[in-house]
Enzyme design. Structure first.
Site, PDB file in Angstrom:
ATOM      1  N   PRO A  55      45.477 -31.363 -66.433  1.00  0.00           N
ATOM      2  CA  PRO A  55      46.021 -32.500 -66.968  1.00  0.00           C
ATOM      3  C   PRO A  55      44.567 -33.527 -66.641  1.00  0.00           C
ATOM      4  O   PRO A  55      45.253 -34.940 -66.759  1.00  0.00           O
ATOM      5  CB  PRO A  55      46.593 -32.767 -65.499  1.00  0.00           C
ATOM      6  CG  PRO A  55      46.095 -31.739 -64.637  1.00  0.00           C
ATOM      7  CD  PRO A  55      45.467 -30.703 -65.064  1.00  0.00           C
ATOM      8  N   SER A  95      42.322 -33.770 -68.683  1.00  0.00           N
ATOM      9  CA  SER A  95      41.368 -33.444 -69.726  1.00  0.00           C
ATOM     10  C   SER A  95      41.305 -34.260 -71.134  1.00  0.00           C
ATOM     11  O   SER A  95      41.991 -34.999 -70.779  1.00  0.00           O
ATOM     12  CB  SER A  95      41.385 -32.003 -70.506  1.00  0.00           C
ATOM     13  OG  SER A  95      42.946 -32.460 -71.357  1.00  0.00           O
ATOM     14  N   ASP A 104      37.837 -27.896 -75.110  1.00  0.00           N
ATOM     15  CA  ASP A 104      37.215 -26.745 -75.931  1.00  0.00           C
ATOM     16  C   ASP A 104      37.308 -25.916 -74.665  1.00  0.00           C
ATOM     17  O   ASP A 104      36.561 -24.959 -74.607  1.00  0.00           O
ATOM     18  CB  ASP A 104      36.306 -27.135 -76.899  1.00  0.00           C
ATOM     19  CG  ASP A 104      36.725 -26.707 -77.661  1.00  0.00           C
ATOM     20  OD1 ASP A 104      37.477 -26.972 -78.305  1.00  0.00           O
ATOM     21  OD2 ASP A 104      35.709 -27.979 -79.032  1.00  0.00           O
ATOM     22  N   GLY A 105      36.865 -27.185 -73.149  1.00  0.00           N
ATOM     23  CA  GLY A 105      36.487 -26.180 -72.608  1.00  0.00           C
ATOM     24  C   GLY A 105      37.659 -25.532 -71.534  1.00  0.00           C
ATOM     25  O   GLY A 105      37.470 -24.406 -70.573  1.00  0.00           O
ATOM     26  N   PHE A 147      39.825 -23.602 -72.862  1.00  0.00           N
ATOM     27  CA  PHE A 147      40.034 -22.555 -73.052  1.00  0.00           C
ATOM     28  C   PHE A 147      38.982 -20.791 -73.156  1.00  0.00           C
ATOM     29  O   PHE A 147      39.090 -20.215 -72.762  1.00  0.00           O
ATOM     30  CB  PHE A 147      39.889 -22.900 -75.226  1.00  0.00           C
ATOM     31  CG  PHE A 147      40.045 -21.687 -75.710  1.00  0.00           C
ATOM     32  CD1 PHE A 147      40.702 -21.360 -76.652  1.00  0.00           C
ATOM     33  CD2 PHE A 147      38.687 -21.201 -76.686  1.00  0.00           C
ATOM     34  CE1 PHE A 147      41.010 -20.061 -77.124  1.00  0.00           C
ATOM     35  CE2 PHE A 147      38.269 -20.388 -77.212  1.00  0.00           C
ATOM     36  CZ  PHE A 147      40.143 -19.831 -77.254  1.00  0.00           C
ATOM     37  N   SER A 170      38.449 -33.226 -75.618  1.00  0.00           N
ATOM     38  CA  SER A 170      37.686 -34.987 -75.801  1.00  0.00           C
ATOM     39  C   SER A 170      36.918 -34.759 -77.172  1.00  0.00           C
ATOM     40  O   SER A 170      37.396 -35.721 -78.018  1.00  0.00           O
ATOM     41  CB  SER A 170      36.521 -34.958 -74.838  1.00  0.00           C
ATOM     42  OG  SER A 170      36.447 -35.298 -73.999  1.00  0.00           O
TER      43      SER A 170
END
Length: 602
Positions: free
Chosen positions: A171, A173, A231-232, A234, A335
């Protein structure tokens, strides 16, 4: 209105023309072929044809009773259209309603409706997929039900489509809209009859803890794991999966890697490349060590299953790498969203959701990164991590460290922190060793001189696309590779697994990096004047730029590298997380995992 079934003899088919000959090849022996007169919203009455590959319709008044159209004829006239099952993700009965005969406001009588949900590729962006609905109607509800059942039966035969997914939603990101993004795409999964077990993460490491603690039996009850975030998230899920299941040797390193400067390397230094990841004690750092079930030998990904060595509680269930059907999905809400841009071609939640429900599949390289705390007088205490995108030191590490002070700014903090770090223009002394990969050298272009008085080099870029030939090519032998070494002062050191395209770098860090070629792209930016470094950065931010074509930039394709800071402990940016390491090594695994994606389309 009654259903029309065509049975065409070979002699009759020969008189229908070349287009219908192709259809006859499909009709003969195809019990799924049928046609019906129905109404299509905004078109009017059509004849709807179904066969084993898809749907086709023609306006009813354009067909003679003795002809049927060709499913493979691509140049349709008027309101005719063809729709393959591979582009359909759902079909369902709808409420009793009205059908518009054309785009005007003229309505037909009310009737029973059914809807076919499919994708439509954008005419302006090759990789962008849009939702499209085709609403059909007929007064006979049984006919509508029969047509829906036929379409569903054909969709069931589509290979690789998921039925059950584990979904993590971050929530916080990006701009904090992870839950909104999931709310926008959730109906696609519902219509496609894909069950989604949703977890909204409550803290950093939440997804890692849940995935790493799952048994293999629990894990294989899902067709994959979907991350709704950046990406973090993932990479957090990726590490949760691999650290509890994947066994491998540590990355190969030069013989003297463990020795401190000036020490004798002939004795007492262990060969860490012969140690199994997961056999050493845990570091107090952020990621746990491996508790693993797989083996990886040498620097070449020759991955195989070792029977009976599953370390999870349910030893009767094995989880192999690469897995035959288990995949990751990524719906962008972060981001930068570099991974989703590189694997689907677009930063679009709808496109990503459609890739998932349609069961697309693409392989992805994964890099193993080991942080070493070692001297001749201390035990080896490795901390192990995995990444699917990028790790960077120097400028990249300084930016992520500085940005932590301004989290309240949201994604804009990276631009602000990047400006501050650029103005400082710090360089760091380090030594980098890498395994040399033989490849064609690029010739200098005498027509393009750079500010440093040298020459730019021609970049013969082969961009990674859907059905990429580079990613499917055989794996080359690395047994004769030798270690190369570079020592000096660097503004930055980066290692890219993929191109890392994003809105700030439209071509990425390495435009011709591939998703599954088994190579890391090592980028060394040597100390240089401020103006030259600014020019390099402007090339990164420009479509069609050449950021690697400067004399102070070294670009090496490799399977493994080792890094030693010659000053204080180095700060690395590992997928947006801070990793402090005096010594670090990494290697790449070719196609270790699969994603619900198709690759960028041309």
């Amino acid at each position: 209105m009654e259903e029309i079934s065509y049975q065409t003899t070979e002699m009759e088919a020969s008189s229908l023309g070349p287009d219908n000959l192709t259809l006859n090849e499909q009709v003969n022996g195809d019990p799924s072929f049928s046609s019906s007169r129905v109404y299509l919203d905004r078109i009017g009455e059509v004849v709807l044809f179904l066969n084993s590959t898809g749907l086709y319709w023609e306006p009813a008044d354009s067909l003679n009773n003795d002809k049927v159209p060709c499913f493979q004829h691509k140049h349709h006239s008027g309101s005719a259209a063809e729709l393959n099952y591979s582009d359909i993700y759902a079909a369902e009965l709808a409420d009793w309603g009205s059908i518009r005969q054309s785009t005007s406001c003229c309505f037909m009588h009310k009737m029973n409706l059914f809807v076919v949900h499919a994708i439509r590729r954008s005419t302006t962006k090759a990789s962008l997929w849009n939702l499209v609905e085709y609403t059909f109607g007929h007064r006979d509800q049984n006919l509508c039900q029969m047509l829906v059942d036929k379409i569903k039966a054909c969709l069931e035969k589509q290979v690789g489509r998921p039925k059950n997914l584990l979904v993590f939603v971050n929530p916080k990101s990006g701009k904090g809209n992870g839950q909104k993004v999931w709310g926008d795409v959730a109906p696609i999964f519902s219509r496609a009859k894909v069950r989604a077990q949703v977890t909204v993460t409550e803290r950093a490491g939440h997804a890692f803890d849940q995935v790493s603690s799952m048994t293999n039996r629990e894990l294989v009850s899902y067709d994959g794991i979907v991350a709704v975030g950046g990406d973090g998230l993932f990479n957090e899920i990726l590490n949760g999966l691999l650290t509890s299941r994947f066994k491998t040797k540590y990355p190969p390193v030069p013989p003297d890697f463990m020795a401190s400067s000036g020490e004798d390397t002939s004795s007492s230094v262990p060969d860490i490349s012969e140690l199994d990841a997961g056999t050493l004690p845990k570091n107090e750092d952020q990621s746990p060590l491996l508790l693993t079930s797989r083996d990886y030998e040498s620097g070449i990904p020759s991955i195989r299953i070792k029977g009976g060595e599953c370390s999870t509680a349910d030893e009767d269930v094995e989880f192999s790498f690469p897995h035959e059907w288990f995949r990751f999905g990524l719906i962008p809400a972060g981001s930068t969203d570099a991974i989703v841009i590189c694997t689907t071609g677009e930063r679009d939640p709808i496109t990503s959701a459609l890739h998932i429900v349609l069961g697309k599949k693409i392989s992805l390289d994964i890099a193993q990164v080991v942080k070493w705390k070692t001297t001749m007088n201390s035990d080896i205490e490795p901390s192990l991590h995995y990444t699917a995108s990028f790790l960077g030191y120097g400028f990249y590490g300084d930016v992520i460290t500085e940005s932590e002070k301004y989290r309240w700014m949201g994604p804009k903090r990276y631009d602000f922190a990047g400006t501050k770090v650029f103005l400082r223009h710090r360089s760091y002394e380090a030594e980098i060793s890498y395994l040399d990969v033989k490849h064609e050298k690029r010739d200098p272009d005498p027509n393009k001189a750079n500010m440093n008085g040298g020459h730019k080099r021609i970049s013969e870029r082969v961009i990674c696309r859907a059905n990429c030939k580079v990613c499917s090519s055989p794996y080359s032998d690395m047994t004769k590779s030798k270690w190369m070494r570079c020592r000096g002062r660097f503004l930055s050191v980066g290692a890219a697994v993929i191109s890392c395209r994003n809105e700030r770098a439209p071509d990425g860090l390495v435009a011709d990096a591939h998703l599954a070629d088994g190579l890391l792209h090592l980028i060394l930016i040597k100390n240089c004047p401020h103006a030259l470094y600014l020019w390099h950065l402007t090339h990164l931010a420009r479509k069609g730029g050449s950021p690697l074509d400067f004399k102070f930039v070294e670009h090496h394709k490799t399977r493994a590298f080792a890094f030693t800071s010659l000053g204080k402990e180095a700060v690395w940016n590992l997928d947006g997380e801070i990793l402090r390491a005096h010594k670090l090594s990494a290697q790449v695994f070719r196609g270790l995992v699969s994603l619900f994606a198709n690759g960028p389309e041309v």
